[in-house]
Design a protein around this motif. Structure first.
Motif, short mmCIF file in Angstrom:
data_model
loop_
_atom_site.label_atom_id
_atom_site.label_comp_id
_atom_site.label_asym_id
_atom_site.label_seq_id
_atom_site.Cartn_x
_atom_site.Cartn_y
_atom_site.Cartn_z
N MET A 291 0.84 -1.20 0.00
CA MET A 291 0.00 0.00 0.00
C MET A 291 0.87 1.25 0.00
SD MET A 291 -2.92 1.02 2.80
CE MET A 291 -3.69 2.63 2.74
N SER A 292 0.50 2.23 -0.83
CA SER A 292 1.28 3.46 -0.91
C SER A 292 1.14 4.27 0.37
CB SER A 292 0.80 4.31 -2.10
OG SER A 292 1.01 3.62 -3.30
N LYS A 293 2.21 4.93 0.73
CA LYS A 293 2.21 5.78 1.92
C LYS A 293 1.37 7.03 1.68
CE LYS A 293 5.45 8.41 4.72
NZ LYS A 293 6.75 9.08 4.64
N THR A 294 0.55 7.39 2.65
CA THR A 294 -0.25 8.60 2.50
C THR A 294 0.60 9.83 2.82
OG1 THR A 294 -1.07 8.55 4.77
CG2 THR A 294 -2.35 7.36 3.11
N PHE A 295 0.18 10.98 2.28
CA PHE A 295 0.95 12.21 2.50
C PHE A 295 0.66 12.78 3.89
CE2 PHE A 295 1.80 16.79 2.06
CZ PHE A 295 3.15 16.72 1.71
N TRP A 296 -0.60 13.01 4.18
CA TRP A 296 -0.99 13.48 5.52
C TRP A 296 -1.35 12.29 6.38
CZ3 TRP A 296 0.51 18.22 5.93
CH2 TRP A 296 0.38 19.11 4.87
N THR A 297 -1.12 12.41 7.67
CA THR A 297 -1.48 11.34 8.61
C THR A 297 -2.38 11.91 9.71
OG1 THR A 297 0.37 11.75 10.12
CG2 THR A 297 0.79 10.28 8.24
N LYS A 298 -3.03 11.01 10.42
CA LYS A 298 -3.85 11.43 11.56
C LYS A 298 -3.01 12.21 12.57
CE LYS A 298 -6.82 9.49 15.19
NZ LYS A 298 -6.03 10.00 16.34
N GLU A 299 -1.74 11.82 12.73
CA GLU A 299 -0.85 12.50 13.69
C GLU A 299 -0.60 13.95 13.31
OE1 GLU A 299 -0.90 8.42 14.33
OE2 GLU A 299 -0.26 9.39 12.46
N ASP A 300 -0.58 14.25 12.00
CA ASP A 300 -0.41 15.63 11.56
C ASP A 300 -1.55 16.50 12.09
OD1 ASP A 300 1.87 14.92 10.09
OD2 ASP A 300 0.70 14.51 8.29
N PHE A 301 -2.76 16.01 11.95
CA PHE A 301 -3.93 16.77 12.40
C PHE A 301 -4.01 16.80 13.93
CE2 PHE A 301 -4.96 15.62 8.05
CZ PHE A 301 -5.53 16.77 7.55
N ASP A 302 -3.58 15.72 14.57
CA ASP A 302 -3.64 15.65 16.03
C ASP A 302 -2.69 16.64 16.70
OD1 ASP A 302 -5.53 13.69 15.86
OD2 ASP A 302 -4.16 12.03 16.33
N VAL A 303 -1.72 17.16 15.97
CA VAL A 303 -0.82 18.18 16.52
C VAL A 303 -1.61 19.33 17.12
CG1 VAL A 303 0.78 20.02 15.80
CG2 VAL A 303 1.25 17.65 15.17
N PHE A 304 -2.75 19.67 16.49
CA PHE A 304 -3.53 20.82 16.95
C PHE A 304 -4.34 20.54 18.21
CE2 PHE A 304 -2.71 21.36 12.43
CZ PHE A 304 -2.09 22.59 12.43
N GLN A 305 -4.24 19.31 18.71
CA GLN A 305 -4.86 18.97 20.01
C GLN A 305 -3.85 19.03 21.16
OE1 GLN A 305 -8.14 18.49 19.87
NE2 GLN A 305 -7.97 18.70 17.64
N ILE A 306 -2.58 19.21 20.84
CA ILE A 306 -1.54 19.23 21.88
C ILE A 306 -1.68 20.50 22.72
CG2 ILE A 306 0.96 19.33 22.31
CD1 ILE A 306 1.33 17.78 19.67
N ASP A 307 -1.67 20.35 24.02
CA ASP A 307 -1.81 21.49 24.93
C ASP A 307 -0.49 22.27 25.03
OD1 ASP A 307 -4.46 20.95 25.53
OD2 ASP A 307 -3.93 19.65 27.22
N GLY A 308 -0.63 23.60 25.13
CA GLY A 308 0.52 24.45 25.39
C GLY A 308 1.26 24.87 24.13
N LEU A 309 1.67 26.13 24.11
CA LEU A 309 2.35 26.69 22.93
C LEU A 309 3.63 25.92 22.60
CD1 LEU A 309 2.78 28.88 20.77
CD2 LEU A 309 3.86 30.29 22.53
N GLU A 310 4.48 25.72 23.60
CA GLU A 310 5.78 25.10 23.36
C GLU A 310 5.63 23.67 22.83
OE1 GLU A 310 9.79 24.15 25.94
OE2 GLU A 310 8.63 25.95 26.47
N ASN A 311 4.75 22.90 23.44
CA ASN A 311 4.56 21.51 23.03
C ASN A 311 3.91 21.41 21.65
OD1 ASN A 311 5.68 20.57 25.41
ND2 ASN A 311 3.71 20.33 26.44
N ARG A 312 2.93 22.27 21.39
CA ARG A 312 2.29 22.22 20.07
C ARG A 312 3.26 22.65 18.98
NH1 ARG A 312 -3.69 24.51 19.17
NH2 ARG A 312 -3.89 23.28 21.10
N MET A 313 4.07 23.67 19.26
CA MET A 313 5.06 24.10 18.28
C MET A 313 6.08 22.99 18.01
SD MET A 313 4.36 26.94 16.91
CE MET A 313 5.89 26.91 15.98
N ALA A 314 6.46 22.27 19.05
CA ALA A 314 7.40 21.16 18.87
C ALA A 314 6.79 20.10 17.95
CB ALA A 314 7.76 20.55 20.22
N GLY A 315 5.50 19.81 18.14
CA GLY A 315 4.81 18.85 17.28
C GLY A 315 4.72 19.34 15.85
N LEU A 316 4.40 20.62 15.68
CA LEU A 316 4.33 21.19 14.34
C LEU A 316 5.68 21.10 13.63
CD1 LEU A 316 2.22 24.49 14.60
CD2 LEU A 316 1.82 22.59 13.04
N ILE A 317 6.72 21.49 14.34
CA ILE A 317 8.06 21.50 13.75
C ILE A 317 8.50 20.09 13.36
CG2 ILE A 317 10.50 21.93 14.28
CD1 ILE A 317 9.45 24.38 15.96
#
Length: 209
Positions: A1-27
């Motif tokens: 199966m081909s790898k998808t471009f976006w993953t559930k984890e990409d979207f879940d980044v926006f559920q991470i609490d706190g500026l520093e932790n969410r920015m770390a996930g985004l980066i």
């Protein structure tokens, strides 16, 4: 199966609490994909439109407390920034991905852009039925163009002309569930098709032949 471009984890980044932790996930998870899209589509726009276009990946550098609710890469023919110009974006909210053309409140030519679009509203007749319009880039919600019809479109464009803080966005939203099904090749193809539909509107905005 081909790898998808976006993953559930990409979207879940926006559920991470706190500026520093969410920015770390985004980066870690999302920004490398925006960089990749930036490299790909800066070449696409430069080739198609005949001048150099630059990719601007959101850094969220001015934030000191509130974590970002969305993130993006934007494209414009100016190396130092994009907000003062009509620009293209690919980005994510926690609920969906978006591929849009935007004029936001920082654009000094907003009134003239709105007047040009009001004279050429027929350009919007050719857009596919899943295209959306919005008057606020800070909110995830948008309206299906086919539902608001010409009256809703005209209302947004008149507001863009008359209200200092007004904005105008047009493009596509892809639900999280749908977005995580796309392979990289499929997403690039879908984004390019979306941009192809938006180019005539962009050319009218910037008076490009």
């Amino acid at each position: 199966m081909s790898k998808t471009f976006w993953t559930k984890e990409d979207f879940d980044v926006f559920q991470i609490d706190g500026l520093e932790n969410r920015m770390a996930g985004l980066i870690e998870k999302v920004r490398p994909k925006f960089e990749e899209l930036g490299n790909h589509y800066s070449h696409y726009f430069s080739t198609l439109l005949g001048q150099e276009y630059y990719a601007h990946v959101a850094k969220h550098a001015r934030r000191s407390v509130n974590p970002p609710k969305d993130s993006w890469v934007a494209f414009a023919p100016y190396k130092r920034g994009y907000k003062a110009l009509p620009h293209f974006q690919i980005g994510l909210w926690g609920s969906h991905a978006f591929i849009i053309l935007a004029v936001i409140y920082e654009a000094p030519d907003k009134v003239n852009i709105a007047e040009r679009l009001l004279k050429k509203k027929n350009l919007f007749n050719n857009l596919p039925s899943d295209f959306i319009i919005s008057g606020d880039h800070m909110k995830p919600d948008a309206s299906l163009l086919k539902k608001v019809k010409k009256e809703g479109l005209e209302q947004l464009l008149v507001r863009l002309k008359d209200v200092k803080k007004a904005e105008f966005l047009v493009g596509r939203h892809i639900s999280k569930d749908e977005a995580v099904q796309f392979t990289e090749e499929e997403f690039l193809k879908f984004a390019e098709e979306t941009f192809d539909h938006l180019i005539p509107i962009y050319k009218t905005m910037v008076q490009m032949k």
